[in-house]
Design an enzyme around this catalytic site. Structure first.
Site, PDB file in Angstrom:
ATOM      1  N   CYS A 192       0.828  -1.203   0.000  1.00 43.57           N
ATOM      2  CA  CYS A 192       0.000   0.000   0.000  1.00 43.57           C
ATOM      3  C   CYS A 192       0.873   1.269   0.000  1.00 43.57           C
ATOM      4  O   CYS A 192       1.361   1.654  -1.051  1.00 43.57           O
ATOM      5  CB  CYS A 192      -0.981  -0.036   1.165  1.00 43.57           C
ATOM      6  SG  CYS A 192      -2.424   0.981   0.848  1.00 43.57           S
ATOM      7  N   HIS A 241      -3.627  -4.690   0.354  1.00 46.29           N
ATOM      8  CA  HIS A 241      -2.911  -5.322   1.469  1.00 46.29           C
ATOM      9  C   HIS A 241      -3.016  -6.844   1.338  1.00 46.29           C
ATOM     10  O   HIS A 241      -3.942  -7.450   1.885  1.00 46.29           O
ATOM     11  CB  HIS A 241      -3.542  -4.894   2.803  1.00 46.29           C
ATOM     12  CG  HIS A 241      -3.284  -3.465   3.150  1.00 46.29           C
ATOM     13  ND1 HIS A 241      -2.181  -3.064   3.843  1.00 46.29           N
ATOM     14  CD2 HIS A 241      -3.999  -2.352   2.889  1.00 46.29           C
ATOM     15  CE1 HIS A 241      -2.217  -1.747   4.014  1.00 46.29           C
ATOM     16  NE2 HIS A 241      -3.315  -1.295   3.437  1.00 46.29           N
ATOM     17  N   GLU A 260      -1.498  -9.029   2.827  1.00 44.26           N
ATOM     18  CA  GLU A 260      -1.333  -9.710   4.128  1.00 44.26           C
ATOM     19  C   GLU A 260      -2.663 -10.113   4.768  1.00 44.26           C
ATOM     20  O   GLU A 260      -2.711 -11.051   5.548  1.00 44.26           O
ATOM     21  CB  GLU A 260      -0.517  -8.836   5.092  1.00 44.26           C
ATOM     22  CG  GLU A 260      -1.176  -7.544   5.563  1.00 44.26           C
ATOM     23  CD  GLU A 260      -0.877  -6.329   4.678  1.00 44.26           C
ATOM     24  OE1 GLU A 260      -0.576  -6.528   3.478  1.00 44.26           O
ATOM     25  OE2 GLU A 260      -0.949  -5.188   5.170  1.00 44.26           O
TER      26      GLU A 260
HETATM   27  N1  GLN Z   1      -1.780   6.621   3.152  1.00 44.57           N
HETATM   28  C1  GLN Z   1      -1.966   5.934   1.925  1.00 44.57           C
HETATM   29  C2  GLN Z   1      -3.366   6.143   1.361  1.00 44.57           C
HETATM   30  O1  GLN Z   1      -4.264   6.473   2.082  1.00 44.57           O
HETATM   31  C3  GLN Z   1      -1.673   4.460   2.073  1.00 44.57           C
HETATM   32  C4  GLN Z   1      -2.596   3.771   3.002  1.00 44.57           C
HETATM   33  C5  GLN Z   1      -2.084   2.456   3.489  1.00 44.57           C
HETATM   34  O2  GLN Z   1      -0.900   2.183   3.459  1.00 44.57           O
HETATM   35  N2  GLN Z   1      -2.982   1.625   4.007  1.00 44.57           N
HETATM   36  O3  GLN Z   1      -3.579   5.978   0.182  1.00 44.57           O
END
Ligand code: GLN
Length: 559
Positions: free
Chosen positions: A401, A532, A534
């Site tokens: 992400c 994600h 994970e």
């Molecule tokens: N801060 C970033 C976004 O909102 C990544 C979010 C994250 O890593 N879950 O797009």
């Protein structure tokens, strides 16, 4: 049959196991509840799990992970407690938001119902209406999952004011369903160093406190550093009013995957079945064998790989709080153990690199680097230094992400020479916002509609043939869980691709970039996902991208 009788019948076929914690928080209730689920589903029961969190927050999405641990995201986009991840992983199931409740959620429903005149002019009271709503939600989750065993973990510790209404709900269910409702207390037995002896008194008090709520535990799971001896079992039995064979020894284990096996050594599933009148198959099923094999692999690995996890949120006072990334840790473990190695993770704060840029060289000794998800601007420059180091020195890199967004920014800055490339999240003034806010998020941010409003949960993505992603998933269509507001800015997509970065996964309409990677000819593993991965890794089905990353780490180490 009238409706009420029909309902009765449905309920009487189902067993409800409430899991509560005594003496201290963090005693391992979540793992105990998950393990009970595991051993019962190994005997062909249809198990579902519910987590009750006593706080007012409607979901866990607004909480700081250093204080409350990881925010786990479900397929349906609900942001919840990390224990839900343990349930999914131990049970191998997919849960929904009906499997989760907080005080805030329960109260909100009751108040909404009152506003809709659904209480027929009655005075709506904390008792019974709040516990009744809790019970309704338990039933809803059971029906949705089609389960015959429901395991309900009540958060917090017995004796706290916060979880009293949930205990009250459990007590009310017991009155109605008697033998179908069962209580497990997970308690803690300290061994104070000055006496060197395991002490049962705190557990005795905890049971008395639970008794004051009208509840008698059927089983005590005695968590301690060491196994329980007969003397302690006798004492707990005598003073807590429980047959001795229902006091289960649960010593600390290096590997939590041994816990279901340990419970079975103590005969726990038989005890539960006998006490509740649950007919279980005597033979365990295929999954039980697979689980035992996986548990064994956590002890029989042949080597190690050293992985640096670089990010923020790691420090709280003098301690490192890796719990904020529990699912990442678990996903790495599953892929490592099934590849025959143990992954040793080192948590590195990216801010250390900002303070002392030369210290970036300490990354050279790692076989792989992970940059997990994150928010805000703190530590970002240090992360970009990390990505650059991993790219140039050919250390396997996996970005999750924010870790993928950082890959894109680093590439834009150092390869496209857009020196001020950034994400709007960090610097909205930048001329080159290679990561920008998603269109539908703009108004939400303006209106301060920030709770539960990100792009959340499972979305499909299509993969580009021949890419690392495609080859490892071994399919062109995937579904993964998301939690973000920002995305790759399509205005820069072509330029980045021309400069060699490969976008290998997209939303089905082609508008959102889901995966970025460098070809294997250029780097042993340099890949980031906007989602994600994970959250979907399971012990019995490790995630293909984590496995590919670990395999690359093993290769790097050999060199
Ligand atoms: N801060 C970033 C976004 O909102 C990544 C979010 C994250 O890593 N879950 O797009």
């Amino acid at each position: 049959m009238n409706k009420e009788k029909e309902e009765e019948k449905k309920v009487s076929n189902c067993k409800y196991i409430f899991v509560v914690g005594g003496v201290i928080s963090g005693v391992g209730k979540g793992v105990a509840a998950s393990s009970i689920g595991r051993i019962l589903s190994d005997r062909d029961q249809r198990v579902t799990s519910i987590k009750i969190d006593p706080y007012i927050n409607i979901d866990a999405g607004t909480m700081n992970p250093t204080e409350h641990g990881e925010v786990f995201v479900l397929d349906d986009g609900y942001e919840c407690d990390q224990d839900m991840g343990n349930y999914e992983r131990f049970l191998g199931t997919t849960l929904t938001n009906t499997n989760y409740m907080t005080t805030g959620r329960v109260y909100r429903t009751v108040i909404e119902k009152e506003r809709n005149l659904e209480y027929n002019g009655k005075c709506v009271e904390v008792v019974p209406h709040i516990p009744l709503e809790v019970i309704r939600r338990i039933e809803e989750a059971r029906l949705k999952a089609g389960a015959n065993v429901v395991i309900i973990e009540i958060g917090g510790t017995v004796g706290e004011y916060q979880n009293m209404l949930f205990l009250e709900a459990a007590r009310m269910m017991k009155i109605k369903h008697q033998r179908d409702v069962f209580f497990v207390m997970v308690s803690y037995l300290p061994i104070p160093s000055m006496v060197g002896e395991m002490k049962t008194k705190p557990t005795q008090y905890a049971v008395r406190t639970l008794n004051a709520s009208g509840i008698q535990p059927d089983i005590i799971i005695a968590r301690s550093k060491l196994p329980l001896d007969d003397r302690r079992k006798e004492k707990i039995s005598m003073f807590c009013n429980i047959p001795q064979d229902r006091v289960i020894s649960a010593p600390d284990e290096d590997s939590i995957y041994d816990i279901p096996l340990n419970f079975e050594k103590e005969g726990l599933s038989n005890i539960i079945c006998e006490t509740m009148g649950l007919t279980c198959s005597i033979e365990t099923n295929e999954d039980a064998a697979k689980w035992a094999k996986f548990a064994k692999s956590t002890h029989t690995y042949k080597g190690t790989v050293n992985i640096a996890v670089v990010g923020k949120y790691f420090n709280t006072g003098d301690f490192t709080l890796s719990d904020s990334y529990l699912s990442v840790i678990e996903a790495v473990k599953y892929s490592a153990y099934t590849s025959g190695v143990k992954a040793v993770l080192t948590w590195i704060s990216s801010m250390d690199f900002e303070k002392d840029p030369k210290s970036i060289k300490k990354l050279a000794k790692y076989d792989g680097i992970i940059v997990p998800g994150g928010f805000g601007s703190r530590g970002i420059e240090g992360i970009l230094m990390t990505v650059e180091y991993a790219r140039k020195n050919k250390i396997p890199y996996f970005g999750l992400c924010y870790g993928m967004q950082m890959m894109v920014i680093e590439y834009a800055r150092n390869i496209l020479k857009l020196k001020d490339a950034n994400t709007r999240e960090v610097n909205p003034e930048s001329k080159n916002l290679v990561i920008d806010v998603m269109e539908d998020q703009k108004k939400k941010i303006e209106d301060k509609n920030l709770g539960g409003s990100m792009r959340l949960g499972a979305y499909p993505a299509v993969l580009v043939k021949g890419s690392i992603a495609y080859n490892n998933y071994q399919t062109g269509e995937i579904s993964e869980r998301h939690r973000h507001r920002y995305e790759v800015n399509n205005d820069y997509r072509e330029k980045l691709e021309k400069a060699g970065l490969v976008f290998s996964g997209f939303s089905p309409d082609g508008k959102l970039c889901e995966i970025a990677e460098l070809p294997l000819s250029k780097h042993p593993f340099f890949l980031g996902t906007q989602f994600h991965p994970e959250f979907k890794a399971r012990p019995l089905s490790p995630h293909p991208l984590f496995t590919a990353f670990i395999k690359a780490c093993i290769k790097t180490k050999k060199k």
